[in-house]
Design a protein around this motif. Structure first.
Motif, PDB file in Angstrom:
ATOM      1  N   THR A   1       0.833  -1.201   0.000  1.00 50.15           N
ATOM      2  CA  THR A   1       0.000   0.000   0.000  1.00 50.15           C
ATOM      3  C   THR A   1       0.870   1.254   0.000  1.00 50.15           C
ATOM      4  N   SER A   2       2.134   1.092   0.385  1.00 50.76           N
ATOM      5  CA  SER A   2       3.044   2.233   0.428  1.00 50.76           C
ATOM      6  C   SER A   2       4.471   1.765   0.152  1.00 50.76           C
ATOM      7  N   VAL A   3       5.187   2.563  -0.626  1.00 50.66           N
ATOM      8  CA  VAL A   3       6.604   2.324  -0.932  1.00 50.66           C
ATOM      9  C   VAL A   3       7.322   3.623  -0.607  1.00 50.66           C
ATOM     10  N   ASP A   4       8.276   3.547   0.308  1.00 56.79           N
ATOM     11  CA  ASP A   4       8.979   4.749   0.753  1.00 56.79           C
ATOM     12  C   ASP A   4      10.478   4.492   0.752  1.00 56.79           C
ATOM     13  N   TYR A   5      11.212   5.316   0.002  1.00 51.11           N
ATOM     14  CA  TYR A   5      12.670   5.210   0.028  1.00 51.11           C
ATOM     15  C   TYR A   5      13.213   6.234   1.009  1.00 51.11           C
ATOM     16  N   GLN A   6      13.887   5.755   2.023  1.00 49.43           N
ATOM     17  CA  GLN A   6      14.498   6.619   3.029  1.00 49.43           C
ATOM     18  C   GLN A   6      15.947   6.850   2.592  1.00 49.43           C
ATOM     19  N   GLN A   7      16.147   7.961   1.924  1.00 52.02           N
ATOM     20  CA  GLN A   7      17.425   8.248   1.274  1.00 52.02           C
ATOM     21  C   GLN A   7      18.596   8.268   2.242  1.00 52.02           C
ATOM     22  N   GLN A   8      18.436   8.925   3.371  1.00 48.77           N
ATOM     23  CA  GLN A   8      19.527   9.044   4.348  1.00 48.77           C
ATOM     24  C   GLN A   8      19.989   7.666   4.832  1.00 48.77           C
ATOM     25  N   GLU A   9      19.024   6.787   5.107  1.00 49.58           N
ATOM     26  CA  GLU A   9      19.342   5.445   5.625  1.00 49.58           C
ATOM     27  C   GLU A   9      19.597   4.446   4.500  1.00 49.58           C
ATOM     28  N   ARG A  10      19.349   4.863   3.247  1.00 47.18           N
ATOM     29  CA  ARG A  10      19.517   3.998   2.076  1.00 47.18           C
ATOM     30  C   ARG A  10      18.708   2.713   2.229  1.00 47.18           C
ATOM     31  N   ARG A  11      17.387   2.886   2.456  1.00 45.92           N
ATOM     32  CA  ARG A  11      16.536   1.703   2.593  1.00 45.92           C
ATOM     33  C   ARG A  11      15.151   1.969   2.037  1.00 45.92           C
ATOM     34  N   LEU A  12      14.573   0.899   1.498  1.00 45.08           N
ATOM     35  CA  LEU A  12      13.240   0.930   0.926  1.00 45.08           C
ATOM     36  C   LEU A  12      12.294   0.272   1.922  1.00 45.08           C
ATOM     37  N   VAL A  13      11.202   0.954   2.241  1.00 48.77           N
ATOM     38  CA  VAL A  13      10.222   0.412   3.183  1.00 48.77           C
ATOM     39  C   VAL A  13       8.936   0.131   2.413  1.00 48.77           C
ATOM     40  N   LEU A  14       8.510  -1.127   2.454  1.00 52.90           N
ATOM     41  CA  LEU A  14       7.273  -1.557   1.815  1.00 52.90           C
ATOM     42  C   LEU A  14       6.272  -1.865   2.915  1.00 52.90           C
ATOM     43  N   THR A  15       5.107  -1.231   2.860  1.00 54.23           N
ATOM     44  CA  THR A  15       4.072  -1.448   3.864  1.00 54.23           C
ATOM     45  C   THR A  15       2.857  -2.047   3.165  1.00 54.23           C
TER      46      THR A  15
END
Length: 127
Positions: free
Chosen positions: A8-22
């Motif tokens: 339902t959500s895809v968020d790239y956290q640039q500072q931490e270099r990680r992709l969060v899929l919810t």
């Protein structure tokens, strides 16, 4: 027919270099850029029946994320790699199996005497 695992959500956290899929059911997977890069579904990584161990990727970043239809993401990395299409099912597989896949990857690096650290290219001196 198997239901595709569409987040339902895809968020790239640039500072931490990680992709969060919810996902709608509350599950969330946090996948590092390095993990996504070394697990790329591309032929460059998967090989043709013989996977090619990716080394020196601990500092890699995702610089572009593009949707591909309704079934995948195309991730472009700052090391120039951009040929892998990450289907929703493949991303869910990576999230669900991340610990085992990561440990297998680290074991392969150790077996081959390779490193997650990028190789330093010596600069030639002009005398």
């Amino acid at each position: 027919m198997v239901k595709t695992s569409v987040p339902t959500s895809v968020d790239y956290q640039q500072q931490e270099r990680r992709l969060v899929l919810t996902y709608a059911d509350g599950h969330a997977y946090t996948l590092s850029a390095e993990f996504l890069r070394v697990m790329s579904p591309s032929a460059e990584v998967k090989g043709h029946g013989q996977p090619i161990l990716q080394t020196g990727k601990c500092e890699v970043k995702i610089w572009q994320i593009e949707p591909v239809g309704r079934y995948a993401l195309k991730l472009s990395f700052d090391d120039g790699h951009d040929t892998g299409l990450y289907s929703w099912d493949y991303l869910a597989h990576l999230g669900q199996n991340q610990a085992r896949l990561w440990q297998d990857y680290l074991a392969q690096l150790a077996e081959q005497g390779k490193s997650r650290q990028p190789s330093l290219i010596p600069l030639s001196s002009s005398d």
